[in-house]
Design an enzyme around this catalytic site. Structure first.
Site, PDB file in Angstrom:
ATOM      1  CB  CYS A 115      13.621 -97.717  18.362  1.00  0.00           C
ATOM      2  SG  CYS A 115      14.782 -99.009  18.908  1.00  0.00           S
ATOM      3  CG  HIS A 210      13.464 -99.482  14.132  1.00  0.00           C
ATOM      4  ND1 HIS A 210      13.948 -98.203  13.971  1.00  0.00           N
ATOM      5  CD2 HIS A 210      14.180-100.039  15.144  1.00  0.00           C
ATOM      6  CE1 HIS A 210      14.922 -97.995  14.843  1.00  0.00           C
ATOM      7  NE2 HIS A 210      15.082 -99.086  15.574  1.00  0.00           N
ATOM      8  CD  GLU A 212      12.023 -96.856  11.272  1.00  0.00           C
ATOM      9  OE1 GLU A 212      13.155 -96.796  11.782  1.00  0.00           O
ATOM     10  OE2 GLU A 212      10.967 -96.914  11.939  1.00  0.00           O
TER      11      GLU A 212
END
Length: 236
Positions: A115, A210, A212
């Site tokens: 990002c 993202h 994660e």
């Protein structure tokens, strides 16, 4: 077996009630994804590159992960004005992250940028950003959307996919590519969602989303962290 040591630059947090002070933090989901991949994540302090040798600091690490965060100051990429939507700008964070990006690439240390991290690399290499994508109907905030991955890229090799479901939270995007960078993925609206540097000394890929957010349940997203740690450990 020793885990590869992965440097993750900290993000400044103005308030952290449990610690009673402002703090330097990283998202738990990001750190856990590195740990699941077999890496040893280490948060590093953003210190002024004018008085500390960033290359020397990075040399002890096997890999680097540039995480998400607030916006870069628009003057960092030559903009004369600042859009009203630009938020959480921090001068020290900017100069440190930009130097980390440059020095990591120079040293050939494996690098995954996420990002803001993607935007930092683009700006570090002379690229520019679109300061705001145009409001709720166009920005990529709180959305999961399909992203097309270019064939033959490290991103395709890492994920094993030519289409991924990406969890996004950004209102800015790449405008002009930095020197040597190529597009590794795009959203349906043309937004650059992945960047690579074919002539990089070491393993490097960057994503605008993202991974994660969904890595714990989505093996395709976890595979990005796996690939970083594998490269940091000397694999390919």
């Amino acid at each position: 077996m020793t885990r590869p040591l992965i440097a993750v630059p900290a993000r400044f947090a103005a308030t952290t009630s449990a610690l009673r002070y402002a703090a330097e933090v990283n998202a738990r989901a990001l750190i856990e994804a590195v740990w699941r991949a077999g890496g040893e994540p280490a948060t590093i302090h953003p210190a002024d590159p004018a008085v500390t040798d960033v290359s020397a600091r990075l040399a002890r690490f096997d890999g680097v992960l540039l995480p998400g965060g607030g916006d870069l100051a628009p003057h960092r990429y030559g903009a004369a004005d600042t859009h009203d939507s630009v938020y959480d700008v921090d001068d020290l964070q900017d100069v440190f992250d930009l130097e980390v990006a440059r020095r990591t690439l120079d040293l050939g240390i494996p690098l995954l940028a996420v990002c803001r991290g993607l935007q930092v690399v683009n700006v570090a290499l002379g690229g520019t950003l679109e300061q705001d994508m145009g409001g709720p109907e166009r920005e990529h905030r709180h959305v999961v959307h399909p992203v097309a991955v270019e064939r033959g890229t490290l991103l395709e090799r890492a994920t094993g996919a030519q289409k991924v479901e990406a969890s996004c939270y950004h209102h800015q995007r790449v405008e002009r590519l930095g020197s040597g960078l190529t597009v590794a993925a795009r959203a349906a609206d043309g937004t650059v969602e992945g960047l690579e540097l074919p002539d990089a000394e070491g393993w490097f890929t960057a994503v605008q989303w993202h991974p994660e957010d969904t890595a714990a349940e989505d093996s395709v997203q976890q595979a990005l962290f796996d690939a970083l740690v594998r490269a940091a450990g000397g694999g390919s």
